[in-house]
Write a protein that holds these residues in place. Sequence first.
Motif, PDB file in Angstrom:
ATOM      1  N   THR A   1      32.620   6.068  15.486  1.00 25.71           N
ATOM      2  CA  THR A   1      34.219   6.025  15.699  1.00 25.71           C
ATOM      3  C   THR A   1      34.765   4.595  16.183  1.00 25.71           C
ATOM      4  O   THR A   1      35.976   4.576  16.057  1.00 25.71           O
ATOM      5  CB  THR A   1      34.768   7.258  16.721  1.00 25.71           C
ATOM      6  OG1 THR A   1      34.511   6.746  18.098  1.00 25.71           O
ATOM      7  CG2 THR A   1      34.105   8.324  16.365  1.00 25.71           C
TER       8      THR A   1
ATOM      9  N   GLN B   1      39.834   9.175  12.376  1.00 18.86           N
ATOM     10  CA  GLN B   1      39.353   7.553  12.493  1.00 18.86           C
ATOM     11  C   GLN B   1      39.659   7.198  11.087  1.00 18.86           C
ATOM     12  O   GLN B   1      39.983   7.722   9.911  1.00 18.86           O
ATOM     13  CB  GLN B   1      38.091   7.555  12.390  1.00 18.86           C
ATOM     14  CG  GLN B   1      37.364   6.224  12.551  1.00 18.86           C
ATOM     15  CD  GLN B   1      35.901   6.057  12.551  1.00 18.86           C
ATOM     16  OE1 GLN B   1      35.196   7.073  12.574  1.00 18.86           O
ATOM     17  NE2 GLN B   1      35.147   4.767  12.704  1.00 18.86           N
TER      18      GLN B   1
ATOM     19  N   SER C   1      35.580   1.547  14.673  1.00 14.74           N
ATOM     20  CA  SER C   1      35.495   0.894  13.459  1.00 14.74           C
ATOM     21  C   SER C   1      35.277  -0.739  13.646  1.00 14.74           C
ATOM     22  O   SER C   1      36.091  -1.214  14.435  1.00 14.74           O
ATOM     23  CB  SER C   1      36.953   1.068  12.685  1.00 14.74           C
ATOM     24  OG  SER C   1      36.859   2.201  12.446  1.00 14.74           O
TER      25      SER C   1
END
Length: 480
Positions: free
Chosen positions: A289, A26, A291
């Motif tokens: 995860t 990520q 964003s």
Amino acid sequence: MKYAFLSFISGVFLWTSAVAQQHSEQNHDKYVWPKDETVKQKLNSWQTIKFGLLMHWGTYSEWGIVESWSLCPEDEGWCERKGPHSANWYDYKKAYEGLQTTFNPVKFNPERWANAAKQAGMKYMIFTTKHHDGFCMFDTKQTDYKITDKKTPFSSNPRSNVTKEILNAFRQQDFMVGTYFSKPDWHTEHYWWPYFPPKDRNVSYDPKKYPELWKKYSDFTYNQIEELMTGYGKVDILWLDGGWVRPASTIDSTISWQRTIPYSQDINMARIAAMGRQHQPGLLVVDRTVSGEFENYVTPEQQIPDHYMPIPWESCMTMGNSWSYIPKENFKPARKLIQTLVDIVAKNGNLLLNIAPGPDGEWHEEAYQRLQEIGKWIAVNGESIYDTKPLAPYRQGQWAFTTNSQARYVSYLPTDSEKLLPASLTIPSLTTSPKAKISILGSTQTLKITKTQDGISVSVPEKVRQQLANQPVWVLKIVG
């Protein structure tokens, strides 16, 4: 669970190689700070409490297997099926879902969990209300695949709505509480539509081609989350798992596992977050995860960043080797767990430590023993953990640095062979004023300080060394 962060900004170390099962690299440069003042206040409070409990619990504990993933038709080690029904996926799924008819955790006692967690110094708790298999550990009205359904033996127990009981027990101990909720649901026909057998963890049809079916799934998800946000008292955190359920616009093609997502799976997080915060003002939303504005803090799994991170983050890690209950668990030593907490806090993170209840509704006794050992250390050294902020250089060698308005704390993380604190300690990158006083938590004796070229040197009398022998971490307190 079952994410592995293969790259984490500039690097990480892996807690164990066995958990490297999903690929969740990520880019945290995309973190978005919340604008809502109540959310910011809740996030600030969460960052001060440092240490939490995660519990993975479901019917899978009866077989002592990985949570949900044996249902997933992918050729990965963590999806391996075992047992008499393993040769045929359809037979296996039927047998797995049949566990609902035998699940009866008669030793369920969430007050014991909450007391043990509090004594260990934990201050928040996340519980798996529904994992990817779709079995609901709460009294949802959206499906009968739930612990409170008449097919489940435990449904006759007055405490059968275990999510409500667990949240109440931990709130009574002044914990922040959160609900883990899986965005994918492998039980409902609106996600794994029987017309198209599933090929992998993703939805089994293209939502763009079948929008009415996807709308049913999105509404199903929304309705279940609303139940959790309205019928279970105060909820502080909505912790969402299954990061492949995401809009196509959020897929990062530079990240390997995200390139495998075949469809846009948009469940309208803006709608869900707005609803959640209408019922629970200040609710922290953790869309793992993905964003952006609905990932209020990031959650590296089974790993710790190798450096300080300025954004809110939490390492979620297992006390043993498994997220779910297994009959013979290999629990990490309390020494390792305490050093992990100190390491994480010095880098600006929280530790969310997972313990898995068994099919009878109890933890392994060894888990309670670990929490007792952690609690003994916390009782003496907790002031270096809670309500602190990282202090540069954060982590250097065997040293970890934190501070608050009253003092600076310098923690020494010994090797496994170090039973006594060294008689002379050289603390790097640290300066003190002539009036500064330094002591070791657990002792009232003021220690002698000598300035060195690189920092300061501290002399530790033999009496203090013996008094504080065999500690997992020694903490020096500097005032002035």
